[in-house]
Motif scaffolding. Structure first.
Motif, mmCIF file in Angstrom:
data_model
loop_
_atom_site.group_PDB
_atom_site.id
_atom_site.type_symbol
_atom_site.label_atom_id
_atom_site.label_comp_id
_atom_site.label_asym_id
_atom_site.label_seq_id
_atom_site.Cartn_x
_atom_site.Cartn_y
_atom_site.Cartn_z
ATOM 1 N N ALA A 226 0.871 -1.179 0.000
ATOM 2 C CA ALA A 226 0.000 0.000 0.000
ATOM 3 C C ALA A 226 0.901 1.219 0.000
ATOM 4 O O ALA A 226 1.672 1.424 0.930
ATOM 5 N N SER A 227 0.818 2.001 -1.040
ATOM 6 C CA SER A 227 1.733 3.135 -1.193
ATOM 7 C C SER A 227 1.076 4.440 -0.737
ATOM 8 O O SER A 227 0.114 4.880 -1.347
ATOM 9 N N GLN A 228 1.654 5.072 0.326
ATOM 10 C CA GLN A 228 2.842 4.692 1.083
ATOM 11 C C GLN A 228 2.489 4.458 2.555
ATOM 12 O O GLN A 228 3.192 3.738 3.244
ATOM 13 N N ILE A 229 1.435 5.095 3.063
ATOM 14 C CA ILE A 229 0.998 4.918 4.449
ATOM 15 C C ILE A 229 -0.446 4.440 4.433
ATOM 16 O O ILE A 229 -1.298 5.025 3.758
ATOM 17 N N ALA A 230 -0.722 3.377 5.159
ATOM 18 C CA ALA A 230 -2.068 2.790 5.156
ATOM 19 C C ALA A 230 -2.613 2.709 6.578
ATOM 20 O O ALA A 230 -1.874 2.435 7.527
ATOM 21 N N GLU A 231 -3.924 2.938 6.695
ATOM 22 C CA GLU A 231 -4.650 2.696 7.938
ATOM 23 C C GLU A 231 -5.825 1.784 7.621
ATOM 24 O O GLU A 231 -6.522 1.987 6.614
ATOM 25 N N VAL A 232 -6.022 0.779 8.459
ATOM 26 C CA VAL A 232 -7.047 -0.234 8.203
ATOM 27 C C VAL A 232 -8.140 -0.128 9.268
ATOM 28 O O VAL A 232 -7.852 -0.073 10.472
ATOM 29 N N TYR A 233 -9.391 -0.097 8.794
ATOM 30 C CA TYR A 233 -10.557 -0.021 9.673
ATOM 31 C C TYR A 233 -11.462 -1.218 9.400
ATOM 32 O O TYR A 233 -11.700 -1.566 8.242
ATOM 33 N N LEU A 234 -11.952 -1.817 10.458
ATOM 34 C CA LEU A 234 -12.931 -2.897 10.336
ATOM 35 C C LEU A 234 -14.161 -2.518 11.157
ATOM 36 O O LEU A 234 -14.059 -2.292 12.368
ATOM 37 N N ASN A 235 -15.266 -2.387 10.454
ATOM 38 C CA ASN A 235 -16.530 -1.989 11.089
ATOM 39 C C ASN A 235 -16.375 -0.695 11.882
ATOM 40 O O ASN A 235 -16.896 -0.543 12.994
ATOM 41 N N ASN B 153 -0.275 8.565 -0.398
ATOM 42 C CA ASN B 153 1.030 8.713 -1.064
ATOM 43 C C ASN B 153 1.458 10.172 -1.105
ATOM 44 O O ASN B 153 2.254 10.586 -1.951
ATOM 45 N N GLY B 154 0.926 10.980 -0.174
ATOM 46 C CA GLY B 154 1.241 12.397 -0.134
ATOM 47 C C GLY B 154 2.641 12.679 0.370
ATOM 48 O O GLY B 154 3.342 11.803 0.889
ATOM 49 N N GLU B 155 3.062 13.931 0.212
ATOM 50 C CA GLU B 155 4.378 14.329 0.680
ATOM 51 C C GLU B 155 4.456 14.194 2.194
ATOM 52 O O GLU B 155 3.508 14.498 2.911
ATOM 53 N N PRO C 128 10.153 6.879 -0.384
ATOM 54 C CA PRO C 128 10.840 8.023 -0.980
ATOM 55 C C PRO C 128 9.941 9.264 -1.017
ATOM 56 O O PRO C 128 8.717 9.143 -0.979
ATOM 57 N N GLN C 129 10.575 10.434 -1.109
ATOM 58 C CA GLN C 129 9.848 11.693 -1.272
ATOM 59 C C GLN C 129 10.372 12.502 -2.448
ATOM 60 O O GLN C 129 9.671 13.349 -2.984
ATOM 61 N N PHE C 130 11.608 12.242 -2.845
ATOM 62 C CA PHE C 130 12.198 12.962 -3.969
ATOM 63 C C PHE C 130 13.030 11.983 -4.780
ATOM 64 O O PHE C 130 13.967 11.375 -4.261
ATOM 65 N N ALA C 131 12.661 11.796 -6.030
ATOM 66 C CA ALA C 131 13.408 10.883 -6.906
ATOM 67 C C ALA C 131 12.890 11.054 -8.328
ATOM 68 O O ALA C 131 11.840 11.659 -8.559
ATOM 69 N N ASP C 132 13.626 10.479 -9.263
ATOM 70 C CA ASP C 132 13.272 10.606 -10.679
ATOM 71 C C ASP C 132 12.355 9.462 -11.106
ATOM 72 O O ASP C 132 12.628 8.755 -12.066
ATOM 73 N N PHE C 133 11.283 9.243 -10.352
ATOM 74 C CA PHE C 133 10.241 8.313 -10.772
ATOM 75 C C PHE C 133 8.957 8.664 -10.031
ATOM 76 O O PHE C 133 8.975 9.345 -9.003
ATOM 77 N N THR C 134 7.849 8.215 -10.567
ATOM 78 C CA THR C 134 6.535 8.532 -10.006
ATOM 79 C C THR C 134 6.242 7.633 -8.810
ATOM 80 O O THR C 134 6.475 6.427 -8.857
ATOM 81 N N PHE C 135 5.686 8.238 -7.752
ATOM 82 C CA PHE C 135 5.307 7.482 -6.558
ATOM 83 C C PHE C 135 3.808 7.170 -6.639
ATOM 84 O O PHE C 135 2.974 7.904 -6.103
ATOM 85 N N PHE C 136 3.491 6.083 -7.323
ATOM 86 C CA PHE C 136 2.097 5.709 -7.529
ATOM 87 C C PHE C 136 1.431 5.373 -6.194
ATOM 88 O O PHE C 136 1.989 4.655 -5.373
ATOM 89 N N GLY C 137 0.200 5.859 -6.007
ATOM 90 C CA GLY C 137 -0.550 5.522 -4.808
ATOM 91 C C GLY C 137 -1.500 4.370 -5.073
ATOM 92 O O GLY C 137 -1.913 4.131 -6.205
ATOM 93 N N GLY C 138 -1.847 3.636 -4.006
ATOM 94 C CA GLY C 138 -2.863 2.609 -4.169
ATOM 95 C C GLY C 138 -2.543 1.295 -3.501
ATOM 96 O O GLY C 138 -1.461 1.086 -2.939
#
Length: 746
Positions: free
Chosen positions: A75-84, A119-121, A127-137
């Motif tokens: 899960a890019s990059q930080i995930a929180e999981v909720y159940l009910n 996937n926010g800053e 990573p936060q700065f690099a020559d590639f896209t940080f895809f979220g999801g």
């Protein structure tokens, strides 16, 4: 018994914010996993794509079983999981898997699972700065794991069984199997070792959570020649919970003068780097996509892969095990160091998870702790972070070597050069700066200064838009022909330096870099041998195949360079055969003996069919004579003019001039600084570069031209520095700077 249930189908998704306690599912759209919300905007070249919190939701029925765990593969990059409506877990780090125990929170019947992904800053995670896209999801998939109450370890993506195989001097192998469950745990563990055909060759029943076996005549994992895999299995007899992992028996080492050895024999690592994304999918790729990638990598003949710049899918590591390619695996500690404690702890966590989850793969021989992390300078905090990662790697896994990819301009005196077991450099002489042949002297200088260090090339490459062509290729023209010319030079340099323990061309595949808009291609780094959608193998693919592959082939270059001007044209052929014959319109042009690269010159008159034969192999292309160069072969907006141009405020291409006897923006910075008046110009240049990296509200400091910075920039020109660091400022910075330099006599 253990049951795994895929729940990748029929999720709900929204980029809007929702209340996990009272979610409005009507605002959400249906998606299947793997999924990213940046599949399109992450590679359109506008330097903007959605970064922030998005939500996934799915109704799930509690499965039968005593304990239920959720496994999120990435899960890019930080995930929180909720159940009910209850938060049951959080995970930071966009590339490793994680598990959450749902047993106590999950009720009988239907449950609502919500996962927020961000996937926010952030100043907390790389990573936060690099020559590639940080895809979220949720870009790899999600599953439920149902186990009995008495079960093997599931925390933190733990595979539940760890195998360490050591080849002994007498030719036997010691194989240690460990569940991570020791004193205090009641139960009987049944450990078995199976050969590749599934036959049990060793067995041990014990009340300990570990067992050690001796394989008297082990079948070795021997690289691409024979990637033999065993299976280790452990079963908790009382509950029936069972896991199985594959492993290989191999021995490897690196010598500073002789390079890499596998199972006691020289095994030069000649490889490519790989990003995991592809066109229209981003990081949300399928198993079929992974298989196609490994097939293409093996077709080109590579025997090693640098998996940049993060933990890749376990499925891809499995494919590497099966293919016999040696892997450099790394974490995204890249480009911009963040000095805070949370960021430091994030690198430790990501490295710990990489080793924990991937340590059974025999293909992995190197743990990479960073990539170009000194790009914005060095500090005590950075050195401490790197040393902490080095210590962690050896504490968790003393069987593998550590390495790092240094930016090529790093000072020879940098203490970062001595941290890891072996070292590698990213070098782009011949593309971003200088000439390709400069790389030979650069490597020799580093080797002479560090004779006891084992050195490698972690990156080298040149961009090419496969629609751009030139019969006079030059640096930065983005032509397919220059990419070939560059790599022809690099391969010769590499071949002459057997002490390089590994070389990794950048990159096997084009990949998303949303801030890029160059060479007629938007949102992509085009250094790949293969196009972003995997449909086009550029000519350079076959150059490497000629060097690395043993499968007979012949390839005529220039099949996309159809329209040609002039009375004659060169026909270049790549082959791993020793003799090539060329036919033009059915008539024999000639036969040449040689190695890998074969050149012929033919007269141009109308349309021609060119056919090359090498043994039983054939290849054909068609070309034609034209009076004027085809404008479709040029970068839109102008010709293939290399680096001596910039875009003015109206978007028009303008040339930068040189003045006899005076400096210009094309002269090396070190030479300019050595001249009276030059320091003032360079300080002006550095101030403008610094401004490009200063966030709004921050105080800008003009960099001092100290020893380390001077070492990094002295060999490049102001034009090259701007192009590498702030290309969008070229039209604003370079013309007035050039005028200033035109007033300083050499």
């Amino acid at each position: 018994m253990r049951t795994t249930i895929s729940i990748n189908e029929d999720w709900l998704f929204t980029a809007s914010q929702i209340d996990p306690a009272l979610p409005d599912l009507s605002v959400m759209e249906t998606v299947n996993l793997p999924h990213t919300w940046n599949a399109e905007d992450g590679s359109d070249g506008d330097d903007f794509y959605h970064r922030g919190v998005c939500w996934y939701a799915k109704k799930i029925i509690r499965p039968d079983g005593e304990c239920v765990f959720l496994e999120v593969e990435a899960a890019s990059q930080i995930a929180e999981v909720y159940l009910n409506g209850t938060c049951v877990g959080r995970h930071q780090g966009g590339f490793s898997s994680f598990r959450i125990d749902l047993t106590e929170t999950m009720r009988p019947g239907e449950n609502l699972l919500l996962i927020s992904v961000d996937n926010g800053e952030s100043e907390k995670t790389y990573p936060q700065f690099a020559d590639f896209t940080f895809f979220g999801g949720l870009y790899r998939g999600v599953k439920l794991i149902v186990v009995p109450k008495n079960h093997l370890k599931l925390e933190a993506g733990d595979p539940g069984l760890h195998v360490t195989a050591e080849l002994l001097e007498d030719g036997s192998a010691s194989v240690r199997t460990d569940t991570g469950i020791h004193t205090g745990t009641r139960g009987t563990f049944c450990f078995t070792i199976e050969d590749a055909e599934g036959r049990t060759v060793e067995k041990n029943v014990t009340e300990k959570g570990e067992a050690t076996f001796t394989l008297r005549e082990p079948h070795l994992w021997d690289g691409v020649k024979d990637p033999y895999l065993y299976t280790a299995r452990v079963r908790l007899e009382e509950s029936g919970d069972e896991v199985a992992v594959r492993f290989g028996v191999r021995q490897f080492s690196v010598d500073a003068e002789l390079g890499f050895f596998l199972n006691g024999k020289p095994y030069p690592l000649r490889g490519v780097s790989r990003h995991q994304d592809r066109q229209g999918k981003g990081w949300a790729v399928t198993e079929a996509d992974h298989r196609q990638d490994i097939e293409l990598i093996r077709e080109v003949g590579a025997n090693s892969i640098r998996l940049a710049h993060y933990q890749h899918a376990q499925y891809f590591y499995d494919l590497c095990d099966e293919a016999g390619v040696v892997v450099w695996a790394e974490i995204p500690f890249i480009s911009r160091f963040m000095p805070g404690k949370e960021a430091h702890d994030d690198t430790i966590s990501q490295m710990r998870e990489l080793i924990l989850q991937s340590g059974n793969h025999p293909s992995i021989c190197f743990w990479g702790i960073s990539n170009e992390i000194t790009m914005k300078g060095e500090s005590e905090a950075l050195l401490q972070n790197l040393n902490d990662l080095q210590e962690l790697c050896h504490a968790m896994d003393p069987t593998r070597l550590t390495t790092m990819a240094q930016i090529g301009a790093v000072s020879l005196n940098s203490p970062t050069n001595t941290i890891t077991d072996v070292l590698a450099y990213n070098i782009y002489l011949g593309w971003y700066v200088g000439k390709t042949e400069d790389c030979a002297d650069w490597l020799d200088e580093r080797k002479h200064a560090q004779p006891q260090r084992a050195l490698a090339l972690s990156e080298y490459g040149a961009d090419a838009n496969y629609e751009i062509h030139s019969d006079q290729p030059k640096r930065k023209d983005y032509s397919e022909e220059y990419q070939c010319l560059y790599h022809e030079g690099m391969l010769q340099i590499i071949e002459e330096r057997p002490w390089l323990w590994g070389t990794y061309a950048w990159n096997m595949f084009e990949f998303a870099a949303d801030k890029r808009n160059e060479g007629g291609t938007k949102g992509q780094n085009t250094k790949g041998f293969v196009s972003y959608d995997r449909t086009v193998k550029k000519d350079v693919f076959y150059l490497y195949k000629a060097y690395w592959s043993k499968d007979p082939f012949v390839h005529v270059c220039g099949r996309r360079f159809v329209d040609r001007v002039g009375e004659t044209t060169e026909v270049k052929i790549y082959s791993n055969q020793s003799e090539v014959t060329l036919y033009c319109d059915g008539e024999k042009v000639g036969t040449k003996n040689g190695s890998r690269i074969f050149r012929f010159t033919i007269p141009l008159a109308g349309e021609h069919t060119l056919r090359a034969k090498a043994g039983t192999c054939e290849d054909t292309i068609r070309i034609r004579k034209v009076e004027e160069p085809n404008p479709d072969y040029q970068v839109k907006g102008g010709g293939n003019e290399g680096v001596d141009w910039y875009l003015d405020e109206y978007g028009n291409r303008q040339r930068l001039t040189e003045k006899d006897g005076y400096f210009s923006v094309f002269d090396p910075i070190g030479m300019i600084l050595a001249n009276p008046g030059g320091a003032e110009v360079i300080q002006s240049l550095l101030k403008q570069v610094a401004a490009a990296f200063t966030k709004a509200g921050e105080q800008q400091e003009t960099p001092k031209v100290d020893e380390n910075l001077m070492e990094m920039i002295k060999g490049i020109s102001p034009a090259d520095l701007i192009e590498m660091s702030a290309p969008k400022l070229a039209g604003q910075v370079l013309p007035p700077l050039n005028e200033m330099l035109h007033r300083i006599a050499k």
